[in-house]
Design a protein around this motif. Structure first.
Motif: not given
Ligand code: HEC
Ligand code: HEC
Length: 250
Positions: A133-134, A142-144, A187-195
């Motif tokens: 974590h940061r 890599t983590a929130p 590989t990673g961490r999803r921040l946002n997603e749309d269609t």
């Protein structure tokens, strides 16, 4: 000092120190939540933020610092009658304090707040939290990022992230594994997603935006990254106090 009240008290005493060492029981919080809806919500709003410059849910006050101050304001009123005096039972008063101090904890779980300074040591040392974590510009992405976590989560939610991570899991912030058409595995961490697209921070801490039409596979992990913590109750209380002190103000 770790915590600066959003209100006027930039001085030596602060509300976090006041909460330190307190346990607010679920029973108190529940009583307080009911009293709040009946007596306070009309003016302060369901989320505590309706009166200008005051947000009861995140501990933003004008003059209040200590629990005694809170009791005084509630029993005597303030603002030349704009907030009337309330004649409440001791149980309701104690409940209101617990409800306000725990950030309107909706689940009504008992929350314990320890010592923020010890929490910081744990965060950076034994707890190994800073390996993922940061906080305030230090640590990986890599983590929130937890720099303002104390503003956006209630103490109860923070405690839950440590004790029962599966129940605290948010749909966003999930680890993802993606394979693109040109056979790159990300590989990673999803921040946002749309269609059509997904944005993520990859394992090399790069911000990526990918068109879903370019992906061969896209897996979102539903298992929490944290195991329930093995730290002691005291240590968890210290960490929660430290996290709560992260209000994006340092
Ligand atoms: C009729 C409207 C009204 C009701 C009902 C009300 N308040 Fe307030 N409250 C206000 C106003 C207006 C202020 C700001 C007063 C001022 O001008 O300083 C305030 C201020 C406060 C403050 C901040 C005081 C400070 O100086 O830091 C607290 C804490 C507070 N209210 C808690 C409560 C609680 C708890 C209840 C329920 C028991 C409650 N209020 C009910 C209107 C109300
Ligand atoms: C191995 C990396 C890793 C370590 C070590 C780690 N975390 Fe996390 N943490 C994550 C990830 C990833 C998430 C996002 C949720 C998930 O995937 O489970 C998360 C979520 C959280 C959240 C919830 C954030 C939110 O937005 O609500 C909190 C609070 C938290 N961690 C605190 C801590 C503390 C305190 C420690 C040390 C005791 C710690 N973490 C150790 C990776 C880690």
């Amino acid at each position: 000092m770790f915590y600066i009240s959003l209100g006027l008290c930039l001085g030596s005493s602060n509300s976090l120190a006041q909460m330190s060492g307190h346990t607010y029981t679920s029973q108190d919080i529940e009583i307080g939540s009911r009293a709040y809806v009946m007596q306070c919500a009309l003016c302060h709003g369901p989320d505590g933020g309706w009166v200008d410059g005051i947000n009861l849910a995140i501990g933003q006050f004008r003059t209040v610092v200590t629990d005694d101050d809170l009791i005084r304001v509630i029993s005597e009123g303030i603002g030349g009658g704009r907030m009337p005096a309330f004649d409440l039972s001791p149980a309701d008063l104690q409940g209101l304090i617990a409800f306000i101090r725990t950030g309107f904890e909706p689940e009504g779980v008992s929350v314990r707040l320890g010592d923020a300074a010890s929490g910081q040591k744990l965060f950076e040392g034994k707890g190994e939290c800073s390996e993922c974590h940061r906080v305030n510009g230090h640590g990986p992405r890599t983590a929130p990022d937890l720099s303002d976590i104390g503003l956006i989560r209630t103490p109860g939610a923070l405690q839950r992230s440590l004790l029962d991570p599966a129940s605290a899991l948010l749909p966003i912030n999930r680890p993802v594994t993606i394979v693109t058409r040109n056979k790159e595995t990300i590989t990673g961490r999803r921040l946002n997603e749309d269609t059509y697209t997904v944005q993520l921070i990859d394992s090399k801490e790069r911000l990526r935006s990918l068109a879903k039409s370019d992906l061969i596979s896209y897996e979102v992990s539903e298992t929490p990254t944290h195991e329930p913590t093995t730290l002691s109750g005291d240590e968890v209380a210290d960490l929660v106090a430290y996290l709560l002190a992260q209000r994006g103000l340092l």
